[in-house]
Scaffold this motif. Structure first.
Motif, mmCIF file in Angstrom:
data_model
loop_
_atom_site.group_PDB
_atom_site.id
_atom_site.type_symbol
_atom_site.label_atom_id
_atom_site.label_comp_id
_atom_site.label_asym_id
_atom_site.label_seq_id
_atom_site.Cartn_x
_atom_site.Cartn_y
_atom_site.Cartn_z
ATOM 1 N N GLY A 65 0.801 -1.207 0.000
ATOM 2 C CA GLY A 65 0.000 0.000 0.000
ATOM 3 C C GLY A 65 0.836 1.260 0.000
ATOM 4 O O GLY A 65 1.925 1.307 0.584
ATOM 5 N N ARG A 66 0.293 2.275 -0.682
ATOM 6 C CA ARG A 66 0.932 3.595 -0.709
ATOM 7 C C ARG A 66 -0.160 4.660 -0.700
ATOM 8 O O ARG A 66 -1.057 4.651 -1.547
ATOM 9 C CB ARG A 66 1.818 3.745 -1.944
ATOM 10 N N LEU A 67 -0.076 5.568 0.271
ATOM 11 C CA LEU A 67 -1.005 6.684 0.383
ATOM 12 C C LEU A 67 -0.266 7.996 0.162
ATOM 13 O O LEU A 67 0.859 8.176 0.663
ATOM 14 C CB LEU A 67 -1.646 6.713 1.771
ATOM 15 N N GLU A 68 -0.902 8.909 -0.568
ATOM 16 C CA GLU A 68 -0.366 10.248 -0.779
ATOM 17 C C GLU A 68 -1.442 11.252 -0.390
ATOM 18 O O GLU A 68 -2.587 11.162 -0.860
ATOM 19 C CB GLU A 68 0.048 10.444 -2.238
ATOM 20 N N SER A 69 -1.097 12.184 0.469
ATOM 21 C CA SER A 69 -2.086 13.153 0.928
ATOM 22 C C SER A 69 -2.549 14.031 -0.227
ATOM 23 O O SER A 69 -1.745 14.468 -1.059
ATOM 24 C CB SER A 69 -1.524 14.025 2.048
ATOM 25 N N ILE A 70 -3.855 14.269 -0.293
ATOM 26 C CA ILE A 70 -4.381 15.174 -1.313
ATOM 27 C C ILE A 70 -3.914 16.592 -1.037
ATOM 28 O O ILE A 70 -3.584 17.338 -1.947
ATOM 29 C CB ILE A 70 -5.916 15.071 -1.363
ATOM 30 N N THR A 71 -3.843 16.951 0.242
ATOM 31 C CA THR A 71 -3.348 18.277 0.589
ATOM 32 C C THR A 71 -1.850 18.375 0.347
ATOM 33 O O THR A 71 -1.116 17.395 0.441
ATOM 34 C CB THR A 71 -3.633 18.602 2.064
ATOM 35 N N SER A 72 -1.408 19.568 0.050
ATOM 36 C CA SER A 72 0.011 19.920 0.106
ATOM 37 C C SER A 72 0.087 21.238 0.866
ATOM 38 O O SER A 72 -0.808 22.076 0.759
ATOM 39 C CB SER A 72 0.626 20.054 -1.294
ATOM 40 N N GLN A 73 1.135 21.401 1.630
ATOM 41 C CA GLN A 73 1.250 22.571 2.496
ATOM 42 C C GLN A 73 2.636 23.184 2.375
ATOM 43 O O GLN A 73 3.632 22.470 2.222
ATOM 44 C CB GLN A 73 0.986 22.188 3.954
ATOM 45 N N SER A 74 2.663 24.508 2.454
ATOM 46 C CA SER A 74 3.939 25.226 2.451
ATOM 47 C C SER A 74 4.058 26.037 3.734
ATOM 48 O O SER A 74 3.056 26.411 4.351
ATOM 49 C CB SER A 74 4.039 26.153 1.234
ATOM 50 N N CYS A 75 5.281 26.306 4.110
ATOM 51 C CA CYS A 75 5.550 27.089 5.307
ATOM 52 C C CYS A 75 5.401 28.574 4.989
ATOM 53 O O CYS A 75 6.008 29.087 4.050
ATOM 54 C CB CYS A 75 6.959 26.801 5.816
ATOM 55 N N THR A 76 4.595 29.260 5.773
ATOM 56 C CA THR A 76 4.348 30.689 5.574
ATOM 57 C C THR A 76 5.620 31.485 5.853
ATOM 58 O O THR A 76 6.382 31.170 6.771
ATOM 59 C CB THR A 76 3.223 31.157 6.506
ATOM 60 N N SER A 77 5.850 32.529 5.061
ATOM 61 C CA SER A 77 6.989 33.408 5.303
ATOM 62 C C SER A 77 6.920 33.964 6.715
ATOM 63 O O SER A 77 5.883 34.447 7.163
ATOM 64 C CB SER A 77 6.968 34.558 4.291
ATOM 65 N N GLY A 78 8.030 33.831 7.434
ATOM 66 C CA GLY A 78 8.077 34.302 8.805
ATOM 67 C C GLY A 78 7.516 33.332 9.818
ATOM 68 O O GLY A 78 7.444 33.650 11.011
ATOM 69 N N GLY A 79 7.119 32.135 9.372
ATOM 70 C CA GLY A 79 6.527 31.152 10.265
ATOM 71 C C GLY A 79 7.280 29.846 10.275
ATOM 72 O O GLY A 79 8.372 29.707 9.712
ATOM 73 N N ALA A 80 6.679 28.846 10.923
ATOM 74 C CA ALA A 80 7.242 27.507 10.992
ATOM 75 C C ALA A 80 6.130 26.494 10.734
ATOM 76 O O ALA A 80 4.949 26.773 10.964
ATOM 77 C CB ALA A 80 7.891 27.259 12.349
ATOM 78 N N MET A 81 6.506 25.310 10.288
ATOM 79 C CA MET A 81 5.552 24.256 9.944
ATOM 80 C C MET A 81 6.152 22.915 10.321
ATOM 81 O O MET A 81 7.346 22.681 10.131
ATOM 82 C CB MET A 81 5.242 24.302 8.443
ATOM 83 N N VAL A 82 5.315 22.009 10.837
ATOM 84 C CA VAL A 82 5.765 20.679 11.257
ATOM 85 C C VAL A 82 4.894 19.621 10.601
ATOM 86 O O VAL A 82 3.660 19.695 10.652
ATOM 87 C CB VAL A 82 5.701 20.529 12.790
ATOM 88 N N PHE A 83 5.545 18.624 9.977
ATOM 89 C CA PHE A 83 4.878 17.400 9.509
ATOM 90 C C PHE A 83 5.219 16.314 10.531
ATOM 91 O O PHE A 83 6.397 16.102 10.838
ATOM 92 C CB PHE A 83 5.417 16.971 8.139
ATOM 93 N N GLN A 84 4.194 15.613 11.034
ATOM 94 C CA GLN A 84 4.466 14.661 12.109
ATOM 95 C C GLN A 84 3.564 13.441 12.024
ATOM 96 O O GLN A 84 2.416 13.521 11.577
ATOM 97 C CB GLN A 84 4.256 15.335 13.463
ATOM 98 N N ALA A 85 4.080 12.288 12.466
ATOM 99 C CA ALA A 85 3.303 11.045 12.517
ATOM 100 C C ALA A 85 3.833 10.177 13.638
ATOM 101 O O ALA A 85 5.018 10.232 13.987
ATOM 102 C CB ALA A 85 3.387 10.299 11.184
ATOM 103 N N GLU A 86 2.933 9.353 14.207
ATOM 104 C CA GLU A 86 3.329 8.350 15.185
ATOM 105 C C GLU A 86 3.225 6.979 14.529
ATOM 106 O O GLU A 86 2.140 6.585 14.074
ATOM 107 C CB GLU A 86 2.447 8.411 16.434
ATOM 108 N N ILE A 87 4.351 6.260 14.479
ATOM 109 C CA ILE A 87 4.475 5.089 13.600
ATOM 110 C C ILE A 87 5.104 3.915 14.336
ATOM 111 O O ILE A 87 6.026 4.079 15.140
ATOM 112 C CB ILE A 87 5.337 5.453 12.364
ATOM 113 N N TRP A 88 4.614 2.715 14.005
ATOM 114 C CA TRP A 88 5.219 1.454 14.422
ATOM 115 C C TRP A 88 5.634 0.695 13.179
ATOM 116 O O TRP A 88 4.876 0.615 12.203
ATOM 117 C CB TRP A 88 4.202 0.614 15.196
#
Length: 287
Positions: free
Chosen positions: A94-117
């Motif tokens: 299986g392979r999943l790809e998120s429909i959303t895509s996100q960019s980091c706003t100028s002057g800000g921060a962004m985190v991609f995170q998952a809890e995985i086993w």
């Protein structure tokens, strides 16, 4: 950076939640997430995920990605299962790809995170040879504008194989401005982790410094930094924009075989024991 490291540790361990099972992060808000809540055995939310079908042709991999629930399904207790299966000489996965895509706003921060086993690869056990679970991203321009790899950019947040034993490798993939991949894969860092357990893996884009050379990409294991790269290290503003300014989408998959893990053998197990299990995936942006 201590404040953000602390907040990411809180994200992994604290009781506060942004929704059913999505942890809150001080100074950030959730812009997209999936807690994988649903009935046992049903498929994923296709308003959030593209479920890839067929062969990707990447890295000489062997797997065939399928559209049903044999290889990608919900656990019934708030988890996603990606399960490799074998039928004769054919490996399905299986392979999943998120429909959303996100960019980091100028002057800000962004985190991609998952809890995985994932299975315990410690000691490179023969039963897991050829398995290649991963939590990673590609630049949105790969699928929206036909920008090829590696120029589209790629963040490898968590990817393990039996060859890596109990180490995860975080990697950046990108191209020079002329399109040549001579620096592709030049930035990578490894961390030791305890296999066969759930861990929180995160990747942060931080553009809060007005000087792009001091902006940073950071990898985390359970809230602790294990690798980081600055704009100054990348060395060119065009390259940095490919990696830190453009939108990216999430990929969760279990690849089988190919150049990196090597091919499975007669000892390689399939089914639930070989699965990748995900409690949640979330994208956060700074307030």
């Amino acid at each position: 950076m201590p404040a953000l490291s602390t907040s990411l540790l809180t994200l992994s361990l604290f009781l506060a939640t942004a929704s059913a099972t999505i942890p809150a992060m001080s100074g950030y808000h959730v812009v997209w997430s999936d807690d994988f809540n649903g009935a046992q055995g049903v498929g994923v939310d296709h308003s959030k995920w593209n479920q890839i079908v067929g062969r990707t042709g990447n890295n000489r991999e062997l797997e065939v990605y399928t559209s049903g629930t044999d290889n990608v399904r919900l656990s019934g207790d708030g988890q996603l299962y990606i399960i490799p299966t074998k039928s004769g000489s054919t490996w399905n996965s299986g392979r999943l790809e998120s429909i959303t895509s996100q960019s980091c706003t100028s002057g800000g921060a962004m985190v991609f995170q998952a809890e995985i086993w994932v299975p315990n690869f410690t000691g490179s056990p023969a039963q897991f040879a050829g398995l290649w679970p991963a939590f990673w991203t590609k630049g949105q321009n790969y699928r929206s504008s036909g920008v090829g790899w590696p120029k589209c950019g790629e963040w490898d947040i968590f990817e393990v194989t039996d060859k890596l034993s109990n180490k995860n490798q975080g990697t950046l993939h990108f191209a020079n401005p002329d399109g040549t991949p001579s620096r592709n894969g030049a930035f990578k860092g490894r961390v030791t982790y305890a296999g066969g357990q759930y861990h929180t893996w995160a990747f942060k884009v931080d553009r809060r410094n007005s000087d792009w050379t001091q902006q940073k990409l950071t990898w985390y294991l359970d809230g602790t930094t294990f690798y980081s790269v600055t704009g100054a290290q990348i060395g060119g503003f065009t390259l940095w924009t490919e990696l830190a300014y453009n939108p990216y989408y999430i990929i969760l998959n279990m690849a089988i075989g190919g150049r990196h893990p090597g091919n499975p053998t007669s000892s390689t197990v399939s089914g639930f024991a070989a699965s990748m299990r995900v409690k949640y995936v979330a994208i956060y942006k700074s307030d």
